[in-house]
Design an enzyme around this catalytic site. Structure first.
Site, PDB file in Angstrom:
ATOM      1  N   LEU A  32      11.412 -20.574  -4.029  1.00 54.40           N
ATOM      2  CA  LEU A  32      10.401 -19.682  -3.454  1.00 54.40           C
ATOM      3  C   LEU A  32       9.107 -19.892  -4.232  1.00 54.40           C
ATOM      4  O   LEU A  32       9.138 -20.047  -5.452  1.00 54.40           O
ATOM      5  CB  LEU A  32      10.844 -18.217  -3.614  1.00 54.40           C
ATOM      6  CG  LEU A  32       9.839 -17.155  -3.142  1.00 54.40           C
ATOM      7  CD1 LEU A  32       9.801 -17.098  -1.609  1.00 54.40           C
ATOM      8  CD2 LEU A  32      10.204 -15.759  -3.679  1.00 54.40           C
TER       9      LEU A  32
ATOM     10  N   HIS B 104       2.985   3.189  -8.977  1.00 51.97           N
ATOM     11  CA  HIS B 104       2.816   1.760  -9.249  1.00 51.97           C
ATOM     12  C   HIS B 104       4.072   1.188  -9.917  1.00 51.97           C
ATOM     13  O   HIS B 104       4.498   0.077  -9.613  1.00 51.97           O
ATOM     14  CB  HIS B 104       1.581   1.519 -10.122  1.00 51.97           C
ATOM     15  CG  HIS B 104       0.284   1.897  -9.438  1.00 51.97           C
ATOM     16  ND1 HIS B 104       0.002   1.536  -8.139  1.00 51.97           N
ATOM     17  CD2 HIS B 104      -0.789   2.605  -9.872  1.00 51.97           C
ATOM     18  CE1 HIS B 104      -1.203   2.008  -7.806  1.00 51.97           C
ATOM     19  NE2 HIS B 104      -1.701   2.664  -8.833  1.00 51.97           N
TER      20      HIS B 104
ATOM     21  N   ASP C 148       0.844  -1.208   0.000  1.00 50.96           N
ATOM     22  CA  ASP C 148       0.000   0.000   0.000  1.00 50.96           C
ATOM     23  C   ASP C 148       0.874   1.250   0.000  1.00 50.96           C
ATOM     24  O   ASP C 148       1.955   1.264   0.585  1.00 50.96           O
ATOM     25  CB  ASP C 148      -0.894  -0.026   1.248  1.00 50.96           C
ATOM     26  CG  ASP C 148      -2.094   0.894   1.109  1.00 50.96           C
ATOM     27  OD1 ASP C 148      -2.269   1.504   0.033  1.00 50.96           O
ATOM     28  OD2 ASP C 148      -2.852   1.012   2.082  1.00 50.96           O
TER      29      ASP C 148
HETATM   30  C1  FPP Z   1      -1.802   0.164  -3.354  1.00 48.45           C
HETATM   31  O1  FPP Z   1      -1.337   1.486  -3.456  1.00 48.45           O
HETATM   32  C2  FPP Z   1      -1.276  -0.651  -4.421  1.00 48.45           C
HETATM   33  C3  FPP Z   1      -2.050  -1.279  -5.357  1.00 48.45           C
HETATM   34  C4  FPP Z   1      -3.507  -1.185  -5.392  1.00 48.45           C
HETATM   35  C5  FPP Z   1      -1.465  -2.082  -6.428  1.00 48.45           C
HETATM   36  C6  FPP Z   1      -0.202  -2.818  -6.123  1.00 48.45           C
HETATM   37  C7  FPP Z   1       0.468  -3.007  -7.409  1.00 48.45           C
HETATM   38  C8  FPP Z   1       1.790  -2.957  -7.632  1.00 48.45           C
HETATM   39  C9  FPP Z   1       2.805  -2.852  -6.594  1.00 48.45           C
HETATM   40  C10 FPP Z   1       2.306  -3.025  -9.034  1.00 48.45           C
HETATM   41  C11 FPP Z   1       1.872  -4.232  -9.827  1.00 48.45           C
HETATM   42  C12 FPP Z   1       2.351  -5.504  -9.259  1.00 48.45           C
HETATM   43  C13 FPP Z   1       2.885  -6.517  -9.974  1.00 48.45           C
HETATM   44  C14 FPP Z   1       3.150  -7.801  -9.301  1.00 48.45           C
HETATM   45  C15 FPP Z   1       3.230  -6.403 -11.388  1.00 48.45           C
HETATM   46  P1  FPP Z   1      -2.413   2.649  -3.583  1.00 48.45           P
HETATM   47  O2  FPP Z   1      -2.533   2.983  -5.032  1.00 48.45           O
HETATM   48  O3  FPP Z   1      -3.697   2.246  -2.932  1.00 48.45           O
HETATM   49  O4  FPP Z   1      -1.705   3.776  -2.795  1.00 48.45           O
HETATM   50  P2  FPP Z   1      -2.404   4.962  -1.974  1.00 48.45           P
HETATM   51  O5  FPP Z   1      -3.213   4.329  -0.878  1.00 48.45           O
HETATM   52  O6  FPP Z   1      -1.240   5.732  -1.450  1.00 48.45           O
HETATM   53  O7  FPP Z   1      -3.235   5.743  -2.941  1.00 48.45           O
END
Ligand code: FPP
Length: 250
Positions: free
Chosen positions: A141, A47, A30
């Site tokens: 893993l 991201h 997050d």
């Molecule tokens: C939360 O941050 C993150 C996500 C909803 C997506 C997680 C995805 C990645 C790390 C990239 C893709 C992964 C792979 C495996 C290719 P948020 O956007 O909710 O952050 P915020 O709460 O600060 O807005």
């Protein structure tokens, strides 16, 4: 010497060995959006940096004794985000699968996926299935990507499968136990998570592995996911090592 035996802690069969590193670590990644906002960048940059943190974490996990690493990459609720952000996230996933499977395979990583693939694009599902087949015998893993995953959705699918088996006469409703449910979860065959980490200071599970997390230790860190690295993972594992896991016993 006392003749009374020391009380022996009776642990459930899937309990981790006291003092051992967590076998299964699951992460709620997050804070990508906040990382980008703090730098006046578009969310997609957060991201993208998040994918770099994914790479670092996968690389660091085996050396810490972690056998299974589950990453919450896209929740069943993430479809509610603006269409361009959903498309950016799917694009990053596609690119990740296209460019990194060979290296993961070379590094002994087995890939698995949890979540309902029905709503994912056909090409993504095909890549996920090929990657799972290619890496099935790797042992260094197990990397589990949670995609279109949500515990409520998973448990609804389990309930439907149980009901269908019962209606067809294949299953006695009275015989439904934890094992029958676990065998139908997306995580069937995996150990339950010992440690769940959430970054960015939020302290909730957000529909992640809610059945499986029954005895997981929860570690919350203020770091934003794009800043997460090997040292962050080690700190969380060390915190886990200080916890006294009693599984309801004493
Ligand atoms: C939360 O941050 C993150 C996500 C909803 C997506 C997680 C995805 C990645 C790390 C990239 C893709 C992964 C792979 C495996 C290719 P948020 O956007 O909710 O952050 P915020 O709460 O600060 O807005």
């Amino acid at each position: 010497m006392s003749l009374r035996a020391a009380p022996r802690r009776v642990l459930p069969p899937d309990a981790s060995v006291p003092g051992a590193p967590p076998r299964h670590v699951a992460i709620i990644m997050d804070g990508n959006g906040r990382w980008a906002r703090a730098r006046h960048l578009p969310r997609v940059m957060g991201h993208r940096k998040g994918v770099e943190a994914v790479r670092r974490t996968i690389e660091a996990a085996p050396d810490l004794g972690i056998e299974v690493l589950t990453l919450y990459a896209f929740s069943s609720e993430n479809w509610r985000r603006p269409a361009d952000e959903v498309s950016d996230l799917m694009g990053l996933l596609r690119h990740y699968l296209r460019t990194e499977i060979a290296e993961l395979h070379a590094n002994g990583v087995r890939l698995r996926f949890i979540g309902d693939t029905a709503r994912l694009s056909e090409d993504v599902v095909a890549m996920l299935e090929q990657a799972a087949a290619l890496t099935a015998s790797n042992r260094r893993l197990t990397l589990v990507l949670a995609l279109n995953y949500g515990s409520h959705d998973e448990l609804i699918r389990v309930a439907r499968a149980l009901a269908a088996d019962a209606a067809a006469g294949r299953l006695d409703p009275a015989a439904i136990d934890a094992g029958a449910i676990e065998a139908r979860l997306d995580t069937a065959g995996l150990p339950p998570p010992d440690l769940i980490i959430r970054t960015s200071g939020e302290q909730r599970l957000s529909n992640f592995l809610m059945w499986q997390a029954a005895y997981a230790e929860l570690v919350f860190t203020d770091e934003l996911w794009p800043d997460f690295d090997a040292a962050s993972l080690k700190r969380a594992v060390d915190t886990f090592g200080q916890r006294d896991r009693r599984y309801g016993g004493r």
